[in-house]
Design a protein around this motif. Structure first.
Motif, PDB file in Angstrom:
ATOM      1  N   ILE A  58       0.854  -1.179   0.000  1.00  0.00           N
ATOM      2  CA  ILE A  58       0.000   0.000   0.000  1.00  0.00           C
ATOM      3  C   ILE A  58       0.891   1.229   0.000  1.00  0.00           C
ATOM      4  CG2 ILE A  58      -1.747   1.302   1.281  1.00  0.00           C
ATOM      5  CD1 ILE A  58      -2.756  -1.394   2.363  1.00  0.00           C
ATOM      6  N   ILE A  59       0.624   2.153  -0.925  1.00  0.00           N
ATOM      7  CA  ILE A  59       1.421   3.373  -0.995  1.00  0.00           C
ATOM      8  C   ILE A  59       0.507   4.589  -1.101  1.00  0.00           C
ATOM      9  CG2 ILE A  59       3.357   2.178  -2.085  1.00  0.00           C
ATOM     10  CD1 ILE A  59       2.637   3.678  -4.671  1.00  0.00           C
ATOM     11  N   THR A  60       1.060   5.731  -0.761  1.00  0.00           N
ATOM     12  CA  THR A  60       0.405   7.018  -0.941  1.00  0.00           C
ATOM     13  C   THR A  60       1.297   7.857  -1.824  1.00  0.00           C
ATOM     14  OG1 THR A  60      -0.592   6.873   1.253  1.00  0.00           O
ATOM     15  CG2 THR A  60      -0.492   9.064   0.245  1.00  0.00           C
ATOM     16  N   ILE A  61       0.719   8.516  -2.807  1.00  0.00           N
ATOM     17  CA  ILE A  61       1.472   9.352  -3.726  1.00  0.00           C
ATOM     18  C   ILE A  61       0.789  10.713  -3.814  1.00  0.00           C
ATOM     19  CG2 ILE A  61       0.243   8.455  -5.737  1.00  0.00           C
ATOM     20  CD1 ILE A  61       2.842   8.843  -7.344  1.00  0.00           C
ATOM     21  N   ILE A  62       1.606  11.748  -3.895  1.00  0.00           N
ATOM     22  CA  ILE A  62       1.119  13.104  -4.078  1.00  0.00           C
ATOM     23  C   ILE A  62       1.725  13.615  -5.374  1.00  0.00           C
ATOM     24  CG2 ILE A  62       1.052  15.451  -3.153  1.00  0.00           C
ATOM     25  CD1 ILE A  62       1.488  14.179  -0.354  1.00  0.00           C
ATOM     26  N   GLY A  63       0.887  14.126  -6.242  1.00  0.00           N
ATOM     27  CA  GLY A  63       1.378  14.632  -7.514  1.00  0.00           C
ATOM     28  C   GLY A  63       0.263  15.265  -8.313  1.00  0.00           C
ATOM     29  N   ASN A  64       0.551  15.527  -9.584  1.00  0.00           N
ATOM     30  CA  ASN A  64      -0.399  16.190 -10.465  1.00  0.00           C
ATOM     31  C   ASN A  64      -0.900  15.224 -11.530  1.00  0.00           C
ATOM     32  OD1 ASN A  64       1.566  18.260  -9.347  1.00  0.00           O
ATOM     33  ND2 ASN A  64      -0.087  19.528 -10.078  1.00  0.00           N
ATOM     34  N   LEU A  65      -2.182  15.355 -11.881  1.00  0.00           N
ATOM     35  CA  LEU A  65      -2.749  14.530 -12.942  1.00  0.00           C
ATOM     36  C   LEU A  65      -2.211  15.012 -14.288  1.00  0.00           C
ATOM     37  CD1 LEU A  65      -6.493  14.214 -11.879  1.00  0.00           C
ATOM     38  CD2 LEU A  65      -4.608  12.662 -11.396  1.00  0.00           C
ATOM     39  N   SER A  74       4.637  12.651 -10.004  1.00  0.00           N
ATOM     40  CA  SER A  74       5.151  13.086  -8.708  1.00  0.00           C
ATOM     41  C   SER A  74       6.618  13.469  -8.885  1.00  0.00           C
ATOM     42  CB  SER A  74       5.007  11.958  -7.684  1.00  0.00           C
ATOM     43  OG  SER A  74       5.491  12.372  -6.429  1.00  0.00           O
ATOM     44  N   THR A  75       6.925  14.721  -8.598  1.00  0.00           N
ATOM     45  CA  THR A  75       8.275  15.229  -8.804  1.00  0.00           C
ATOM     46  C   THR A  75       8.880  15.635  -7.465  1.00  0.00           C
ATOM     47  OG1 THR A  75       7.554  16.089 -10.941  1.00  0.00           O
ATOM     48  CG2 THR A  75       9.660  16.896 -10.096  1.00  0.00           C
ATOM     49  N   PRO A  76       9.971  14.979  -7.045  1.00  0.00           N
ATOM     50  CA  PRO A  76      10.610  15.360  -5.786  1.00  0.00           C
ATOM     51  C   PRO A  76      11.331  16.697  -5.941  1.00  0.00           C
ATOM     52  CG  PRO A  76      11.912  13.691  -6.891  1.00  0.00           C
ATOM     53  CD  PRO A  76      10.662  13.874  -7.703  1.00  0.00           C
ATOM     54  N   GLU A 112      15.187  22.765  -6.521  1.00  0.00           N
ATOM     55  CA  GLU A 112      15.413  22.090  -7.791  1.00  0.00           C
ATOM     56  C   GLU A 112      14.529  20.850  -7.875  1.00  0.00           C
ATOM     57  OE1 GLU A 112      19.597  21.291  -7.871  1.00  0.00           O
ATOM     58  OE2 GLU A 112      20.118  23.407  -8.113  1.00  0.00           O
ATOM     59  N   ASP A 113      13.927  20.660  -9.056  1.00  0.00           N
ATOM     60  CA  ASP A 113      13.087  19.481  -9.290  1.00  0.00           C
ATOM     61  C   ASP A 113      13.953  18.286  -9.657  1.00  0.00           C
ATOM     62  OD1 ASP A 113      10.748  20.833  -8.814  1.00  0.00           O
ATOM     63  OD2 ASP A 113      10.369  21.292 -10.918  1.00  0.00           O
ATOM     64  N   GLY A 114      13.599  17.138  -9.101  1.00  0.00           N
ATOM     65  CA  GLY A 114      14.249  15.886  -9.464  1.00  0.00           C
ATOM     66  C   GLY A 114      13.531  15.255 -10.645  1.00  0.00           C
ATOM     67  N   ASP A 115      13.839  14.004 -10.907  1.00  0.00           N
ATOM     68  CA  ASP A 115      13.184  13.278 -11.990  1.00  0.00           C
ATOM     69  C   ASP A 115      11.761  12.905 -11.578  1.00  0.00           C
ATOM     70  OD1 ASP A 115      15.469  13.370 -13.568  1.00  0.00           O
ATOM     71  OD2 ASP A 115      16.237  11.473 -12.756  1.00  0.00           O
ATOM     72  N   ALA A 116      10.820  13.157 -12.458  1.00  0.00           N
ATOM     73  CA  ALA A 116       9.410  12.869 -12.175  1.00  0.00           C
ATOM     74  C   ALA A 116       9.145  11.368 -12.251  1.00  0.00           C
ATOM     75  CB  ALA A 116       8.513  13.598 -13.157  1.00  0.00           C
ATOM     76  N   LEU A 117       8.296  10.893 -11.354  1.00  0.00           N
ATOM     77  CA  LEU A 117       7.780   9.530 -11.394  1.00  0.00           C
ATOM     78  C   LEU A 117       6.373   9.612 -11.964  1.00  0.00           C
ATOM     79  CD1 LEU A 117       7.685   6.492 -10.524  1.00  0.00           C
ATOM     80  CD2 LEU A 117       6.688   7.312  -8.382  1.00  0.00           C
ATOM     81  N   PHE A 118       6.120   8.891 -13.045  1.00  0.00           N
ATOM     82  CA  PHE A 118       4.796   8.832 -13.644  1.00  0.00           C
ATOM     83  C   PHE A 118       4.191   7.490 -13.278  1.00  0.00           C
ATOM     84  CE2 PHE A 118       7.137  11.863 -16.138  1.00  0.00           C
ATOM     85  CZ  PHE A 118       6.221  12.881 -16.351  1.00  0.00           C
ATOM     86  N   LEU A 119       3.135   7.515 -12.449  1.00  0.00           N
ATOM     87  CA  LEU A 119       2.519   6.285 -11.971  1.00  0.00           C
ATOM     88  C   LEU A 119       1.107   6.172 -12.531  1.00  0.00           C
ATOM     89  CD1 LEU A 119       2.836   3.785 -10.203  1.00  0.00           C
ATOM     90  CD2 LEU A 119       2.016   5.133  -8.270  1.00  0.00           C
ATOM     91  N   ARG A 120       0.869   5.100 -13.267  1.00  0.00           N
ATOM     92  CA  ARG A 120      -0.449   4.822 -13.834  1.00  0.00           C
ATOM     93  C   ARG A 120      -1.337   4.281 -12.720  1.00  0.00           C
ATOM     94  NH1 ARG A 120      -3.287   6.741 -17.947  1.00  0.00           N
ATOM     95  NH2 ARG A 120      -4.641   5.185 -18.849  1.00  0.00           N
ATOM     96  N   CYS A 121      -2.561   4.784 -12.648  1.00  0.00           N
ATOM     97  CA  CYS A 121      -3.492   4.407 -11.588  1.00  0.00           C
ATOM     98  C   CYS A 121      -4.840   4.021 -12.193  1.00  0.00           C
ATOM     99  CB  CYS A 121      -3.713   5.580 -10.635  1.00  0.00           C
ATOM    100  SG  CYS A 121      -2.220   6.285  -9.938  1.00  0.00           S
ATOM    101  N   SER A 122      -5.528   3.096 -11.526  1.00  0.00           N
ATOM    102  CA  SER A 122      -6.872   2.716 -11.967  1.00  0.00           C
ATOM    103  C   SER A 122      -7.798   2.656 -10.757  1.00  0.00           C
ATOM    104  CB  SER A 122      -6.855   1.357 -12.678  1.00  0.00           C
ATOM    105  OG  SER A 122      -6.440   0.346 -11.792  1.00  0.00           O
ATOM    106  N   ALA A 123      -9.061   2.957 -10.998  1.00  0.00           N
ATOM    107  CA  ALA A 123     -10.076   2.921  -9.939  1.00  0.00           C
ATOM    108  C   ALA A 123     -11.351   2.356 -10.520  1.00  0.00           C
ATOM    109  CB  ALA A 123     -10.326   4.317  -9.388  1.00  0.00           C
ATOM    110  N   VAL A 153       3.181  -2.392 -13.777  1.00  0.00           N
ATOM    111  CA  VAL A 153       2.887  -2.173 -12.367  1.00  0.00           C
ATOM    112  C   VAL A 153       2.075  -0.890 -12.294  1.00  0.00           C
ATOM    113  CG1 VAL A 153       3.848  -1.688 -10.087  1.00  0.00           C
ATOM    114  CG2 VAL A 153       4.983  -3.330 -11.593  1.00  0.00           C
ATOM    115  N   GLU A 154       0.939  -0.952 -11.612  1.00  0.00           N
ATOM    116  CA  GLU A 154       0.098   0.226 -11.484  1.00  0.00           C
ATOM    117  C   GLU A 154      -0.464   0.297 -10.071  1.00  0.00           C
ATOM    118  OE1 GLU A 154      -2.895  -0.248 -14.503  1.00  0.00           O
ATOM    119  OE2 GLU A 154      -4.095  -1.582 -13.279  1.00  0.00           O
ATOM    120  N   LEU A 155      -1.027   1.448  -9.753  1.00  0.00           N
ATOM    121  CA  LEU A 155      -1.635   1.661  -8.449  1.00  0.00           C
ATOM    122  C   LEU A 155      -3.142   1.473  -8.581  1.00  0.00           C
ATOM    123  CD1 LEU A 155      -1.087   2.560  -5.516  1.00  0.00           C
ATOM    124  CD2 LEU A 155      -1.492   4.908  -6.265  1.00  0.00           C
ATOM    125  N   ARG A 156      -3.694   0.492  -7.874  1.00  0.00           N
ATOM    126  CA  ARG A 156      -5.140   0.284  -7.827  1.00  0.00           C
ATOM    127  C   ARG A 156      -5.657   1.162  -6.696  1.00  0.00           C
ATOM    128  NH1 ARG A 156      -7.342  -4.540  -9.461  1.00  0.00           N
ATOM    129  NH2 ARG A 156      -5.971  -4.147 -11.199  1.00  0.00           N
TER     130      ARG A 156
END
Length: 184
Positions: free
Chosen positions: A6-13, A35-37, A48-59, A103-106
């Motif tokens: 189980i994870i929590t992510i904060i970022g922009n759509l 999500s960009t650190p 400074e922005d790091g490398d963005a993580l793009f996480l595919r999610c489904s609901a 791998v995706e976030l449900r």
């Protein structure tokens, strides 16, 4: 289920939620969260922005929790969200016959990040006896104000200038006053 990650992510759509119906009548919403650190560079005095993580999610919509439908009515491209769910790995065969694994976030929960916006929540009548009302994100939410096409009577989303900034000096929103303590 035991052993789930189980994870929590904060970022922009990165786009509006894509909602589709399955052959058995189910509804699923798919989004990608970027999500960009950020790190403070003491030598340059800049964030400074790091490398963005793009996480595919489904609901998925369920009988008592219409999460996919609520996402479609409430969320739009560019919104900053907080999402929680379970990492799942699935394999499929693409159109060319190649085997693929993703791998995706449900999603179990998703809602607006209130550090950069305000929201008004409208509770669904079929929220499952309070199950979906936890933390205020289970009810149907909709933000209008030029960001989505939701009716204004369902709520407002009103970002400030420059993507949600409220005119405050450019600084990390989690750090205030230079002493590494948040300002309240």
């Amino acid at each position: 289920m035991a052993g789930e990650t189980i994870i929590t992510i904060i970022g922009n759509l990165t786009a509006d939620p894509e909602v589709r119906s399955t052959s058995n009548g189910g509804r699923v919403a798919n989004v990608t969260i970027a999500s960009t650190p950020r790190q403070y560079n003491r030598s340059s005095g800049q964030w400074e922005d790091g490398d963005a993580l793009f996480l595919r999610c489904s609901a998925w919509d369920s009988q008592h929790q219409p999460l996919a439908s609520n996402m479609q009515a409430s969320l739009s491209k560019g919104m900053r969200v907080i999402a929680q769910g379970r990492l799942v790995q699935r394999s499929y065969q693409d159109r060319d016959g190649n085997n693929r694994t993703v791998v995706e976030l449900r999603l179990d929960e998703i809602g607006p990040a209130l550090t950069r916006a305000t929201a008004q929540v409208t509770r669904n009548n079929n929220s499952g006896g309070g199950q979906g009302g936890v933390a205020g994100f289970g009810g149907q939410s909709a933000w209008g104000g030029g960001v989505s096409q939701a009716p204004a009577s369902q709520g407002q989303y009103a970002p400030g200038p420059a993507g949600g900034q409220t005119g405050a000096p450019e600084q990390d929103p989690w750090v205030g006053g230079g002493n590494d303590e948040p300002e309240f």
